[in-house]
Each structure stands twice: as C-alpha cells, then as structure tokens.
Scaffold this motif. Structure first.
Motif, short mmCIF file in Angstrom:
data_model
loop_
_atom_site.label_atom_id
_atom_site.label_comp_id
_atom_site.label_asym_id
_atom_site.label_seq_id
_atom_site.Cartn_x
_atom_site.Cartn_y
_atom_site.Cartn_z
N CYS A 15 19.14 -10.40 -35.36
CA CYS A 15 18.51 -11.46 -34.57
C CYS A 15 17.30 -12.00 -35.31
CB CYS A 15 18.12 -10.88 -33.21
SG CYS A 15 17.40 -12.10 -32.11
N ASN A 16 17.28 -13.33 -35.50
CA ASN A 16 16.22 -13.97 -36.26
C ASN A 16 15.31 -14.88 -35.44
OD1 ASN A 16 18.71 -13.68 -38.25
ND2 ASN A 16 16.82 -13.49 -39.41
N SER A 17 15.61 -15.05 -34.16
CA SER A 17 14.78 -15.96 -33.37
C SER A 17 14.83 -15.59 -31.89
CB SER A 17 15.25 -17.41 -33.55
OG SER A 17 16.47 -17.62 -32.87
N PHE A 18 13.87 -16.10 -31.16
CA PHE A 18 13.80 -15.89 -29.72
C PHE A 18 15.02 -16.50 -29.03
CE2 PHE A 18 12.08 -17.28 -25.51
CZ PHE A 18 11.89 -16.00 -24.99
N ASP A 19 15.39 -17.71 -29.44
CA ASP A 19 16.55 -18.37 -28.84
C ASP A 19 17.84 -17.60 -29.12
OD1 ASP A 19 15.05 -20.40 -27.69
OD2 ASP A 19 15.31 -21.75 -29.39
N MET B 3 4.63 -10.53 -43.30
CA MET B 3 5.90 -10.88 -42.71
C MET B 3 6.27 -9.93 -41.56
SD MET B 3 7.72 -13.45 -43.20
CE MET B 3 8.93 -14.27 -44.16
N LYS B 4 5.94 -8.65 -41.69
CA LYS B 4 6.24 -7.68 -40.64
C LYS B 4 5.52 -8.03 -39.35
CE LYS B 4 8.19 -3.90 -39.24
NZ LYS B 4 9.60 -3.89 -38.92
N THR B 5 4.33 -8.60 -39.45
CA THR B 5 3.59 -8.99 -38.26
C THR B 5 4.34 -10.06 -37.48
OG1 THR B 5 1.51 -8.46 -39.33
CG2 THR B 5 1.39 -9.90 -37.42
N LEU B 6 4.94 -11.03 -38.17
CA LEU B 6 5.70 -12.08 -37.51
C LEU B 6 6.95 -11.50 -36.85
CD1 LEU B 6 5.35 -14.93 -40.15
CD2 LEU B 6 4.13 -14.68 -37.98
N GLU B 7 7.58 -10.55 -37.51
CA GLU B 7 8.75 -9.88 -36.92
C GLU B 7 8.33 -9.11 -35.67
OE1 GLU B 7 11.53 -6.33 -38.40
OE2 GLU B 7 11.69 -8.12 -39.66
N SER B 8 7.20 -8.46 -35.73
CA SER B 8 6.69 -7.71 -34.58
C SER B 8 6.40 -8.64 -33.41
CB SER B 8 5.42 -6.95 -34.98
OG SER B 8 4.86 -6.29 -33.88
N LYS C 265 14.94 -9.45 -37.42
CA LYS C 265 14.53 -9.91 -38.75
C LYS C 265 13.86 -11.26 -38.59
CE LYS C 265 16.08 -6.52 -41.19
NZ LYS C 265 15.09 -5.58 -41.68
N TYR C 266 12.80 -11.47 -39.31
CA TYR C 266 12.10 -12.75 -39.24
C TYR C 266 12.33 -13.51 -40.54
CZ TYR C 266 8.63 -16.28 -38.31
OH TYR C 266 8.02 -17.49 -38.08
#
Length: 110
Positions: A95-99, A1-6, A68-69
């Motif tokens: 913040c959970n997303s690019f948008d 999960m940390k990789t996706l957040e990164s 946070k992802y």
C-alpha cells in the motif's frame, strides 16, 4: 522517508478504527536494527524480519498490509514473508497511499 511512511500508516490506522469498529487492526513493530543481547531476546521471543506493517482481522479473514511511501521497495525478507502468507491462502497488499488503503479495506471488508 521513513517518517512519511509512518505518517501514512498512522493516518490509515486512524481511519480504519473510525470506519471499521468490529474489525481489528494492529501494527507489528518489527522495523529497525536490533543488536546485541536485546536483539537476540526479541528474535527468541518471535520477532520475524519481513512481517507486514499492519494486520487486519475480520470475521474468518486475516489481511496483511505492507506500507510503502513513494518509491520505497520491499526488502528480500518482506518478499519472502509475502510469498509465505500468500501460499497459505491469505491476502497480502503493498500500500502506497491513503486512498489505496481505503480501497483495499472497502474491497476486502464489504
């Protein structure tokens, strides 16, 4: 999960630096567990558990963003840091997303 957040954070920083050339964005690499003497030196040097992942500096403004992802939640130290930052009058965002990141920047850096 940390990789996706990164990956999310990398994408956000790249977009920010392309779009907001007069402002500063930087990461605070406080993550991870540090043990032994090396960890003690970092703590003495000022490493602070809970500091937000990103800090944005603009004219007369500092913004703190915790990335946070998915359904990841803040740690107790991150919540304490957020409370202190907000009590000092600064903006703090989860913040959970690019948008969502782009919208925060648009709203704060008009």
């Amino acid at each position: 999960m940390k990789t996706l957040e990164s990956k999310l954070q990398i994408e956000c920083v790249k977009e920010f630096r392309k779009t907001y050339t007069k402002e500063i964005i930087f990461a605070v690499p406080n993550g991870g567990y540090r043990k032994g003497f090396g960890g003690e030196i970092l703590r003495r040097e000022g490493v602070l558990s809970g500091v937000s992942d990103l800090i944005i500096i603009s004219k007369n403004k500092v913004i703190f963003i915790e990335m946070k992802y998915g359904t990841n939640k803040q740690s107790p130290n991150q919540i304490t840091f957020q409370e202190k930052v907000e009590s000092l009058g600064f903006k703090y965002y989860l913040c959970n997303s690019f948008d969502e990141f782009k919208q925060i920047c648009k709203n704060e850096l008009k």
